[in-house]
Design an enzyme around this catalytic site. Structure first.
Site, PDB file in Angstrom:
ATOM      1  N   SER A  83       0.796  -1.232   0.000  1.00 43.04           N
ATOM      2  CA  SER A  83       0.000   0.000   0.000  1.00 43.04           C
ATOM      3  C   SER A  83       0.823   1.275   0.000  1.00 43.04           C
ATOM      4  O   SER A  83       0.247   2.369  -0.036  1.00 43.04           O
ATOM      5  CB  SER A  83      -0.972   0.001   1.183  1.00 43.04           C
ATOM      6  OG  SER A  83      -2.091  -0.806   0.893  1.00 43.04           O
ATOM      7  N   LYS A  86      -0.011   3.793  -2.683  1.00 40.91           N
ATOM      8  CA  LYS A  86      -0.977   4.882  -2.534  1.00 40.91           C
ATOM      9  C   LYS A  86      -0.290   6.236  -2.370  1.00 40.91           C
ATOM     10  O   LYS A  86      -0.912   7.278  -2.617  1.00 40.91           O
ATOM     11  CB  LYS A  86      -1.905   4.608  -1.349  1.00 40.91           C
ATOM     12  CG  LYS A  86      -2.804   3.394  -1.512  1.00 40.91           C
ATOM     13  CD  LYS A  86      -3.737   3.236  -0.320  1.00 40.91           C
ATOM     14  CE  LYS A  86      -4.665   2.037  -0.467  1.00 40.91           C
ATOM     15  NZ  LYS A  86      -3.989   0.751  -0.257  1.00 40.91           N
ATOM     16  N   SER A 330      -6.084   3.119   4.615  1.00 41.03           N
ATOM     17  CA  SER A 330      -5.533   2.360   3.488  1.00 41.03           C
ATOM     18  C   SER A 330      -6.633   1.721   2.652  1.00 41.03           C
ATOM     19  O   SER A 330      -6.674   0.507   2.448  1.00 41.03           O
ATOM     20  CB  SER A 330      -4.547   1.292   3.976  1.00 41.03           C
ATOM     21  OG  SER A 330      -3.682   0.893   2.940  1.00 41.03           O
ATOM     22  N   ASN A 331      -7.524   2.561   2.122  1.00 39.89           N
ATOM     23  CA  ASN A 331      -8.682   2.067   1.385  1.00 39.89           C
ATOM     24  C   ASN A 331      -8.318   1.793  -0.076  1.00 39.89           C
ATOM     25  O   ASN A 331      -8.082   2.717  -0.862  1.00 39.89           O
ATOM     26  CB  ASN A 331      -9.813   3.101   1.465  1.00 39.89           C
ATOM     27  CG  ASN A 331     -11.136   2.560   0.986  1.00 39.89           C
ATOM     28  OD1 ASN A 331     -11.242   2.094  -0.141  1.00 39.89           O
ATOM     29  ND2 ASN A 331     -12.140   2.615   1.841  1.00 39.89           N
ATOM     30  N   ASN A 332      -8.281   0.524  -0.438  1.00 42.05           N
ATOM     31  CA  ASN A 332      -7.915   0.127  -1.803  1.00 42.05           C
ATOM     32  C   ASN A 332      -8.904   0.612  -2.849  1.00 42.05           C
ATOM     33  O   ASN A 332      -8.516   1.036  -3.942  1.00 42.05           O
ATOM     34  CB  ASN A 332      -7.806  -1.398  -1.900  1.00 42.05           C
ATOM     35  CG  ASN A 332      -6.601  -1.954  -1.184  1.00 42.05           C
ATOM     36  OD1 ASN A 332      -5.707  -1.212  -0.792  1.00 42.05           O
ATOM     37  ND2 ASN A 332      -6.568  -3.254  -1.011  1.00 42.05           N
ATOM     38  N   THR A 443       1.591   2.882   5.727  1.00 39.87           N
ATOM     39  CA  THR A 443       1.873   1.470   5.960  1.00 39.87           C
ATOM     40  C   THR A 443       1.540   0.670   4.709  1.00 39.87           C
ATOM     41  O   THR A 443       0.832   1.128   3.822  1.00 39.87           O
ATOM     42  CB  THR A 443       1.030   0.936   7.125  1.00 39.87           C
ATOM     43  OG1 THR A 443      -0.366   1.164   6.826  1.00 39.87           O
ATOM     44  CG2 THR A 443       1.374   1.651   8.426  1.00 39.87           C
ATOM     45  N   GLY A 444       2.052  -0.554   4.661  1.00 40.25           N
ATOM     46  CA  GLY A 444       1.724  -1.452   3.564  1.00 40.25           C
ATOM     47  C   GLY A 444       1.886  -2.889   4.002  1.00 40.25           C
ATOM     48  O   GLY A 444       2.821  -3.199   4.742  1.00 40.25           O
ATOM     49  N   SER A 447       0.836 -10.566   1.845  1.00 35.72           N
ATOM     50  CA  SER A 447       1.489 -11.801   2.284  1.00 35.72           C
ATOM     51  C   SER A 447       2.964 -11.742   1.908  1.00 35.72           C
ATOM     52  O   SER A 447       3.297 -11.503   0.741  1.00 35.72           O
ATOM     53  CB  SER A 447       0.831 -13.018   1.621  1.00 35.72           C
ATOM     54  OG  SER A 447      -0.507 -13.146   2.027  1.00 35.72           O
TER      55      SER A 447
END
Length: 494
Positions: A83, A86, A330-332, A443-444, A447
Site C-alpha cells: 500500500s 498509494k 488504506s482504502n484500496n 503502511t503497507g 502476504s
C-alpha cells in the site's frame, strides 16, 4: 594516477577541516562521528535481525531540507511496495485533479411528468463517488419528489458508464473478491458507513436466545440484492466465537458459518458485493419507496440518453477530505477509483490502463524514473508492483514544494495518535516518546511483504523522508516490528 587523485581529494578534505575555526571544526567532526555511529547501529540491527534472514530489505533515508541521501541499504533494488503505492496515486491525483475535485451523482429523467406521474425512465448516474451512504440516496429521492414525481411508469436505470466495466485490477487474487479490500470498482457504488468501504455491506451477527439456535444478524445497509444463507450456531457461554463468510463468485449469495457464544458481543463482517451498480440502484429504489414514490418497471443499467433532463444531484466531499479515510485506513477501493478517474479526466477513458498511463507520464516530474518501476494498480494490492526505496524518498522530498503538500501530509497516518481518522493504521504503533506523533507515514502489507514510507522528525528537530520496503518475509507481521525499530533508531538523532 587514480590512487594519486584519491590522495589529493583526501588531502584537500582534511586541510579544509583543519582550516575551519576550532568551534566549527569540533562540531563538524562530532556530527560526522555521530552519523557514522548511527549508520553502524542501523547496519548491525539489519544484519542481526533474525526475521530478515532470507528476506530482501530496501531502506532509504533522506534529509528533506536538501534531498541528500543519509542512509541506504539495497535502496535501488525494485521491491513490492504494497500500500505504499498509494503514496504515488494520491499525490498525482492531488496534482492533476486538484484538492477541490468532487464526484457528482445525478438523477435524470426522460419522457414527461403528467399529474405527478413520470411517463419515462428515472436514471441514476454515477461518476465514481465512493462515499454515497443511505442518507445520500434519501436526499436524492426527496429531490425527485420535489420535482413533482410520485409514480414512475418506466424503469429505474443505473448509469455507470463514466468508467469502463472492468471491475478488478489485473492482479487481484480471486480469493480477495469477497473481502472489503478487494471490492469491485464501479462509477456507481455505495458505502455502508463513514469509513466509506465502497461496494461492501456489513453483517452484524449476534447470538440467539439459547444454545443450539441459529445466530441472528443485521445487514447494514439493508438491501434486496443479497441472498443470505445463515449457518452460524449459538453455543453455550464460554464457547468458541468464530464466524466466517463466503460470497459465491458471480453472485451475491453469501453464506455465514461458524459459532457465537451466548451473551457474546456482536461480530462484524464486511463483505464485498458482486456488481456494486445494482447495489446502489437498490438503495435508490428503497429511498424512493420511503418517499412514497412507486417505480413500476424493474431496474436495469443503461447510459443516460442525450435528451434527458437532470432533476437531482449530490456531490461528494472534495478530494482533500476524501484522502483522509483513503490514506489513514488504506482504502484500496478509493485508490483504484482515483486511478480510473485520472484516466477519465486526462486520457478520456476511465480504465486501469489509462490511469496507469497518467501516473507513469507524471512520475518523472517528482523524481521517479518510470522506466525503473513496474506499476500494475493504484492501491498496491498487486504483488507485481515494483518501486525502489530510493525512488520513494526522492519522490517524498521532491513533492514538498507543491501547493497541495499540506493536504497530502495531513492525510498520512500519524504515529500513536489514538483517534481513528488521525492515527489510522499507525494509531497503535510507535508510541514511545521519541516517535509519538512525530512520524507521518503510509503502511503497507501483503502476504510476505511489509512496508512503511513517509516523514519523521528526529529528536534534534531534523525532518527526514524514509522508506522501508521488506519483501520475502516468512511472517509479514514481524515486519512491522522491524520497521518500528528502524524508525526508533532514526528518531534518536542524527
Amino acid at each position: 594516477m587514480k590512487r594519486f587523485s584519491q590522495f589529493m581529494v583526501l588531502h584537500i578534505w582534511i586541510m579544509s577541516i583543519l582550516l575551519l575555526p576550532f568551534s566549527v571544526k569540533d562540531e563538524y567532526l562530532k556530527a560526522h562521528d555521530h552519523q557514522a555511529e548511527w549508520i553502524t547501529v542501523l547496519d548491525e540491527f539489519i544484519q542481526a535481525a533474525p526475521d530478515l534472514e532470507g528476506a530482501i530489505s530496501g531502506i532509504s533515508v533522506r534529509d528533506t531540507s536538501d534531498t541528500s541521501l543519509l542512509y541506504e541499504h539495497q535502496a535501488d533494488i525494485r521491491l513490492t511496495p504494497a500500500s505504499n503505492m498509494k503514496l504515488l496515486t494520491s499525490a498525482i491525483a492531488l496534482d492533476l485533479l486538484g484538492e477541490t475535485h468532487t464526484f457528482p451523482t445525478d438523477v435524470w429523467m426522460d419522457g414527461s411528468i403528467q399529474k405527478k406521474t413520470l411517463y419515462g425512465n428515472l436514471y441514476l448516474r454515477g461518476t465514481g463517488d465512493p462515499t454515497l451512504l443511505e442518507e445520500d440516496f434519501a436526499a436524492l429521492a426527496k429531490q425527485v419528489k420535489k420535482a413533482g414525481i410520485h409514480t414512475i411508469r418506466g424503469q429505474l436505470v443505473g448509469d455507470d458508464t463514466w468508467y469502463d466495466n472492468t471491475r478488478y485490477s489485473i492482479d487481484l487474487p480471486w480469493s480477495d473478491e469477497d473481502q472489503y479490500y478487494g471490492a469491485q470498482i464501479s462509477a456507481l457504488t455505495a458505502s455502508p458507513n463513514r469509513d466509506y468501504d465502497a461496494g461492501t455491506i456489513i453483517f452484524e451477527v449476534k447470538p440467539g436466545k439459547k444454545a443450539g439456535q441459529k445466530a441472528t444478524y443485521d445487514m447494514i445497509p439493508k438491501t434486496d440484492v443479497v441472498h443470505v444463507i445463515n449457518r452460524v450456531k449459538t453455543v453455550s457461554e464460554g464457547g468458541k466465537k468464530k464466524i466466517s463468510f463466503k460470497r459465491s463468485h458471480g453472485s451475491n449469495d453469501i453464506t455465514l458459518t461458524g459459532s457465537i457464544p451466548l451473551k457474546a458481543s456482536t461480530s462484524k463482517q464486511w463483505v464485498a458485493l458482486w456488481e456494486p451498480t445494482t447495489y446502489a440502484l437498490d438503495l435508490m429504489k428503497r429511498a424512493l419507496k420511503a418517499e412514497g414514490i412507486q417505480v413500476k418497471g424493474p431496474p436495469k443499467t443503461k447510459q443516460v440518453p442525450k435528451k434527458a433532463t437532470k432533476i437531482a444531484s449530490h456531490s461528494s466531499m472534495p478530494l482533500s477530505e476524501l484522502l483522509v479515510p483513503m490514506m489513514k485506513l488504506s482504502n484500496n477501493t478509493h485508490a483504484e477509483i482515483l486511478l480510473k478517474e485520472l484516466g477519465k479526466r486526462v486520457k478520456n477513458k476511465g480504465s486501469f490502463e489509462k490511469g496507469l498511463d497518467v501516473i507513469n507520464d507524471r512520475l518523472s516530474a517528482f523524481g521517479i524514473d518510470p522506466s525503473l518501476t513496474v506499476l500494475r494498480d493504484g492501491s498496491g494490492i498487486s504483488p507485481i508492483n515494483l518501486v525502489s526505496a530510493n525512488q520513494f524518498t526522492l519522490f517524498l522530498t521532491t513533492i514538498q514544494k507543491e501547493k497541495w503538500f499540506k493536504t497530502y501530509i495531513n492525510a498520512l497516518p500519524l504515529a500513536g495518535a489514538s483517534e481513528r481518522m488521525v492515527g489510522g493504521t499507525l494509531r497503535n504503533r510507535l508510541k514511545e516518546p521519541a516517535t509519538l506523533e512525530k512520524v507521518r507515514a503510509k503502511t503497507g502489507s501483503l502476504s510476505t511483504v511489509s512496508t512503511l514510507s513517509g516523514y519523521m522528525e528526529t529528536q534534534s528537530g531534523k525532518t527526514l523522508a524514509f522508506s522501508i520496503l521488506l519483501n520475502h518475509l516468512v511472517d509479514d507481521e514481524k515486519g512491522k516490528d522491524i520497521e518500528d525499530r528502524i524508525v526508533s533508531i532514526l528518531a534518536e538523532d542524527l
